[in-house]
Design an enzyme around this catalytic site. Sequence first.
Site, PDB file in Angstrom:
ATOM      1  N   LYS A 278      21.652 -59.375  25.491  1.00 35.73           N
ATOM      2  CA  LYS A 278      20.312 -59.161  24.939  1.00 35.73           C
ATOM      3  C   LYS A 278      20.342 -59.228  23.418  1.00 35.73           C
ATOM      4  CE  LYS A 278      19.087 -55.128  24.131  1.00 35.73           C
ATOM      5  NZ  LYS A 278      18.917 -53.683  24.368  1.00 35.73           N
TER       6      LYS A 278
ATOM      7  N   TYR B 152      11.727 -49.517  26.198  1.00 36.85           N
ATOM      8  CA  TYR B 152      12.434 -50.311  25.192  1.00 36.85           C
ATOM      9  C   TYR B 152      12.815 -51.692  25.710  1.00 36.85           C
ATOM     10  CZ  TYR B 152      17.050 -49.280  27.270  1.00 36.85           C
ATOM     11  OH  TYR B 152      18.134 -49.197  28.105  1.00 36.85           O
TER      12      TYR B 152
END
Length: 453
Positions: free
Chosen positions: A55, A182
């Site tokens: 990520k 998040y």
Amino acid sequence: MSEVASDYDYDLFVIGAGSGGVRASRIAAGHGARVAVAEEYRVGGTCVIRGCVPKKLLVYGAHFAEDLNDAAMFGWDVPVKRFDWPVLRDHVQAEVKRLEGLYGQTLASNKVETFLERATIVGPNLVRLASGRTVSAAKILIATGARPFLPDVEGIEHAITSNEVFHLERLPKRIVIVGGGYIANEFAGIFHQFGSHVTLVNRSDTILRGYDESMRDRLLQISLAKGIDFKFNASFSRIDKREDGMLHLALDGCDDLEADAVLFAVGRKPNVEGLGLEEAGVDLGTRGEVKVDKANRTNVPSIFAVGDVTDRIQLTPVAIREGQAFADTQFGSGGVVEVDYDCVPHAVFSHPPIASVGLTESDARNRYGTVKVYTSDFRAMKNVMAGRNERSLYKLVVDEASERVIGIHMIGPDSPEILQAAAIAVKAGLKKADFDATVALHPTMSEELVLMH
């Protein structure tokens, strides 16, 4: 180490070779224990294989979209700007494979035996491997992590999660991201920078629940200004896949949507199914989490657990700390080692990123009654030069009675990098006067932390 450990095949058998399991295995072996670890998928776990590492690499790649636009104001001529998703995707996977190999080398160099197959518990000291072999261990450690949760929605098989997002064949022109946490906000920023039209659907009217309200509001303002759509107080009733591959999303609370892909990021669920925990008598919590005490021990004396499977704080550095504490306690000579969960830093790698440590303003007021709040609301020098109106916001939360800084919250470029050092000050209990007495490092964004009055 247990005096009857020699009666078992291993002193420690670890199920799950993620961050917590690998650290526990390596440290226990370093203390002289005979250790084995079983991993059914790939060594490295969520963080390395399908989480924070790949990520963050996507986040780096996404940043070039704005950097290339800004370059002209700094004298650079970038005549062609074209993004190739397969190139980034494949390079990220190559790096993941490299790291996976390094994790395997670490286990081997520490003389940890690795079984690349599923393992289940069949007794307080017995583990059965998928190959049919049964092995015994004085202690068993559960470190199986967690996985994305998928709700019971008709057509949910057409959705993806953060596990699959790194392997997309092509970049979706329109992507709907479900969730307000998040992970949802990080991928909203990533796909927007890559050129996708992003719609974030959230069942409540709040993003990033638990983060400081000022940071949440600022990210929402910036995201809206960038062109990310938000649908609040909305939920899914059905997902239909059309013959042309497009998805029709039927929602309650807002109009239906059409998309090329829908990504669910609505929480993570501990990986406990089929491990034999209930048969072994291990107590599980309401969300399926393995219940442990401060020494990471379950109600079964020989079985322990660390990391996301315990659903305490689902962060890689916390899992690593827990794995280390477990190994030092059970196989070291220094007595019981407990993890301190106070003042754990958090980051959201959104665009721009958020970083926080300590108490939010509202939590501080609830706990201490009277607090002082210092803020700095500014445009980074680079943004000024580039003609970008995006503003950063830093906040110090101070206990009025003691003058201790009990919370730092930041949104802006490089906030997580800056906060790591600032978190030491909060953990150490430094006062606002200590910040004031520190000479500013100019010109930097971080100097704002010592210039607030």
